[in-house]
Design a protein around this motif. Structure first.
Motif, PDB file in Angstrom:
ATOM      1  N   SER A 115      -0.657   7.017  18.891  1.00 38.74           N
ATOM      2  CA  SER A 115      -0.064   6.548  17.644  1.00 38.74           C
ATOM      3  C   SER A 115       0.679   5.249  17.893  1.00 38.74           C
ATOM      4  O   SER A 115       0.969   4.883  19.037  1.00 38.74           O
ATOM      5  N   ALA A 116       0.985   4.559  16.799  1.00 45.02           N
ATOM      6  CA  ALA A 116       1.679   3.280  16.904  1.00 45.02           C
ATOM      7  C   ALA A 116       2.325   2.974  15.565  1.00 45.02           C
ATOM      8  O   ALA A 116       1.902   3.485  14.510  1.00 45.02           O
ATOM      9  N   PRO A 117       3.364   2.118  15.558  1.00 39.00           N
ATOM     10  CA  PRO A 117       4.014   1.760  14.292  1.00 39.00           C
ATOM     11  C   PRO A 117       3.066   1.141  13.273  1.00 39.00           C
ATOM     12  O   PRO A 117       3.312   1.250  12.064  1.00 39.00           O
ATOM     13  N   CYS A 118       1.997   0.481  13.741  1.00 40.13           N
ATOM     14  CA  CYS A 118       1.070  -0.131  12.774  1.00 40.13           C
ATOM     15  C   CYS A 118       0.320   0.912  11.960  1.00 40.13           C
ATOM     16  O   CYS A 118      -0.421   0.559  11.029  1.00 40.13           O
ATOM     17  N   LYS A 119       0.513   2.202  12.255  1.00 44.73           N
ATOM     18  CA  LYS A 119      -0.096   3.279  11.473  1.00 44.73           C
ATOM     19  C   LYS A 119       0.882   3.887  10.467  1.00 44.73           C
ATOM     20  O   LYS A 119       0.574   4.908   9.837  1.00 44.73           O
ATOM     21  N   GLN A 120       2.051   3.273  10.308  1.00 41.85           N
ATOM     22  CA  GLN A 120       3.029   3.815   9.360  1.00 41.85           C
ATOM     23  C   GLN A 120       2.485   3.836   7.931  1.00 41.85           C
ATOM     24  O   GLN A 120       2.858   4.679   7.118  1.00 41.85           O
ATOM     25  N   ASN A 121       1.609   2.885   7.606  1.00 45.26           N
ATOM     26  CA  ASN A 121       0.986   2.826   6.284  1.00 45.26           C
ATOM     27  C   ASN A 121      -0.512   2.642   6.476  1.00 45.26           C
ATOM     28  O   ASN A 121      -0.944   1.690   7.148  1.00 45.26           O
ATOM     29  N   ILE A 122      -1.307   3.537   5.917  1.00 47.86           N
ATOM     30  CA  ILE A 122      -2.764   3.490   6.064  1.00 47.86           C
ATOM     31  C   ILE A 122      -3.382   3.367   4.678  1.00 47.86           C
ATOM     32  O   ILE A 122      -3.226   4.254   3.819  1.00 47.86           O
ATOM     33  N   LEU A 123      -4.047   2.239   4.436  1.00 45.15           N
ATOM     34  CA  LEU A 123      -4.665   1.953   3.147  1.00 45.15           C
ATOM     35  C   LEU A 123      -6.177   2.010   3.294  1.00 45.15           C
ATOM     36  O   LEU A 123      -6.756   1.282   4.104  1.00 45.15           O
ATOM     37  N   LEU A 124      -6.828   2.870   2.506  1.00 44.99           N
ATOM     38  CA  LEU A 124      -8.267   3.044   2.581  1.00 44.99           C
ATOM     39  C   LEU A 124      -8.885   2.850   1.207  1.00 44.99           C
ATOM     40  O   LEU A 124      -8.211   2.952   0.175  1.00 44.99           O
ATOM     41  N   GLY A 125     -10.186   2.537   1.198  1.00 44.10           N
ATOM     42  CA  GLY A 125     -10.902   2.409  -0.062  1.00 44.10           C
ATOM     43  C   GLY A 125     -10.326   1.318  -0.938  1.00 44.10           C
ATOM     44  O   GLY A 125     -10.061   0.197  -0.480  1.00 44.10           O
ATOM     45  N   GLU A 126     -10.094   1.645  -2.222  1.00 43.58           N
ATOM     46  CA  GLU A 126      -9.571   0.645  -3.162  1.00 43.58           C
ATOM     47  C   GLU A 126      -8.173   0.173  -2.792  1.00 43.58           C
ATOM     48  O   GLU A 126      -7.754  -0.918  -3.183  1.00 43.58           O
TER      49      GLU A 126
END
Length: 487
Positions: A115-126
């Motif tokens: 894991s890493a801080p860059c995974k705090q927000n995950i935006l997928l699709g639209e």
């Protein structure tokens, strides 16, 4: 100096030097941000950190001039040195030597973390849209907002044998599509070509705001087969930590602020450019390039997006490309057992000039060789390197001159370069973005290049001593003057 592992720690270090300026007022990403960053280069001001950008999501920030010259008194290369794990007082030669010496070490391969801080927000699709992010129009006349100017593109060959980290400009087309330069012989073009030959889009990841050394090494012209990740580990003395992407089989630095994932098209259907360039001019031509389709975006809370506004020197193209190319040239010349002490691309030369400095005792090490023969050997080594297409001019100088001192270098070139003779002219491939060539030469990607033999004669040939404080007066006189200077 301890390694700085992420952009936020780097900003703390700049702030401690008085080399960071936070801009809290509302700024317009349409040219105003670009104008502020551009002026910061030209006045050698602290790096601007924008916290209130029109049409961006609250908390999203933009950093300008992340690797330019520093405003810290007596530490002009502080941003560069700190980025590369060196003390903020490091000199030009110390930085180039550190980069070249790391090329002789075994690569340190990165390690994968969960894991890493860059995974705090995950935006997928639209939700994977650029609409909430700061995407500035940097120069009047640019073809569009530029999403990438200081980020690293991660790509891997279809067989998985080679992973490339590189920098290339990428322009926003709409909220989910981008287009950018994919130019041969750069490694990103070689990787993309392998995917295109299979008729498959290339998976990519675009990393913004990783640890500060990352963009410098991503822009370094490493030889074929040498991966940036392993070299960066060797330079910093410990392996980098990577994290798995969400939608593509690629790994990215865990220190990232923002990661954009997706695929790059097989066809060149995107109209890219123009963009204000490192030569210091705003061209008007466009080119057809592949199109990036965004499929996922991950980011830290309150992410920071670094931005470069290329133009007249000195900006990050000149510092990052100039330093790393000089180091690669020095590595190659040393490997050829030539008595070369340093190499330098003067920042003010807009990455159009390479200076090679040779040892005072080079005649002892190469007996019977003339200055012209020595210059030819240096030329032959440089001409065999992958980066040769971006080196239109080489100057060969004695190392009594500090090539990183612009005034001293200008004096030496004006007084040691023959007006018409002692030059080696060759023809070859060249980067079409270089200035000084005819339109026909730029379109063909071929043109003349020159090496200037600016070496002084030997003492036996009547070499004149330099007339300056450092060279004319005895050491004891110099010391006495310096001891009483403030009197």
């Amino acid at each position: 100096m301890a390694r700085i592992k992420d952009l936020r720690t780097y900003l703390d270090a700049l702030d401690a030097l008085g080399d960071l300026r936070t801009v809290d007022r509302l700024v317009d990403p349409d040219l105003e941000v670009g104008a502020i960053i551009r002026r910061s280069y030209e006045t050698v001001a602290p790096a601007p950190l924008f916290t209130n950008i029109k049409d961006s999501a609250p908390g999203f920030r933009l950093l300008g001039a992340p690797g330019a010259l520093s405003s810290a008194p007596g530490r002009p290369l502080a941003r560069i040195a700190l980025s590369l794990g060196l003390d903020s007082t490091a000199s030009a030669r110390e930085i180039v030597d550190a980069l070249a010496e790391a090329r002789t070490r075994e690569p340190l391969q990165p390690v994968l973390v969960d894991s890493a801080p860059c995974k705090q927000n995950i935006l997928l699709g639209e939700d994977a849209s650029l609409a909430r992010f700061p995407t500035p129009l940097l120069h009047e006349g640019d073809g569009g907002p530029y999403v990438n100017t200081w980020g690293t593109i991660v790509a891997r060959t279809p067989d998985g044998s080679f992973t490339n980290w590189s920098i290339a400009r990428i322009m926003m087309v709409d909220d989910t599509h981008m287009t950018g330069l994919v130019m041969h012989p750069q490694h990103i073009a070689q990787v993309w070509q392998q995917w295109a030959d299979r008729g498959e889009p290339m998976p990519f990841a675009l990393v913004q705001g990783g640890e500060p050394a990352l963009p410098f090494i991503s822009g370094m012209p490493l030889p074929d087969g040498v991966e940036e990740a392993g070299y960066l580990g060797a330079l910093l003395g410990e392996p980098l930590e990577l994290v798995q992407c969400e939608t593509v089989d690629l790994q990215v630095p865990a220190s990232a602020e923002i990661v954009i994932e997706g695929h790059l098209s097989v066809e060149r259907t995107g109209v890219e450019g123009p963009m204000g360039e490192f030569a210091g001019y705003c061209p008007s031509e466009t080119s057809m390039q592949p199109v990036y389709t965004i499929e996922a975006i991950t980011h830290r809370d309150d992410p920071i997006w670094p931005t470069v506004v290329e133009g007249e020197p000195v900006d990050e193209y000149h510092t990052a490309t100039g330093l790393t190319l000089a180091a690669e040239a020095l590595t190659a010349l040393r490997a050829a057992n030539l008595p070369v002490t340093s190499a330098w691309e003067p920042f003010d030369g807009a990455s159009h000039v390479l200076v090679v400095s040779v040892a005072a005792d080079w005649r002892d090490k190469l007996p019977g060789l003339s200055t012209g023969d020595f210059a030819q050997r240096i030329t032959d080594v440089i001409a065999a390197q992958r980066f040769e297409y971006v080196v239109p001019r080489i100057f060969v100088l004695d190392d009594d001159v500090d090539a990183s001192d612009t005034g001293e270098l200008m004096w030496a070139l004006a007084t040691r370069v023959h007006p018409t003779g002692r030059r080696i002219v060759r023809e070859g491939k060249m980067l079409p973005l270089l200035s000084g060539y005819t339109p026909e030469e730029r379109h063909a990607g071929r043109g003349p290049k020159v090496t200037y033999d600016a070496l002084l004669p030997s003492d036996e040939e009547g070499r004149d001593p330099r007339s300056s404080f450092r060279f004319t007066f005895p050491q004891e006189v110099q010391q006495r003057v310096l001891e009483h200077w403030n009197d």
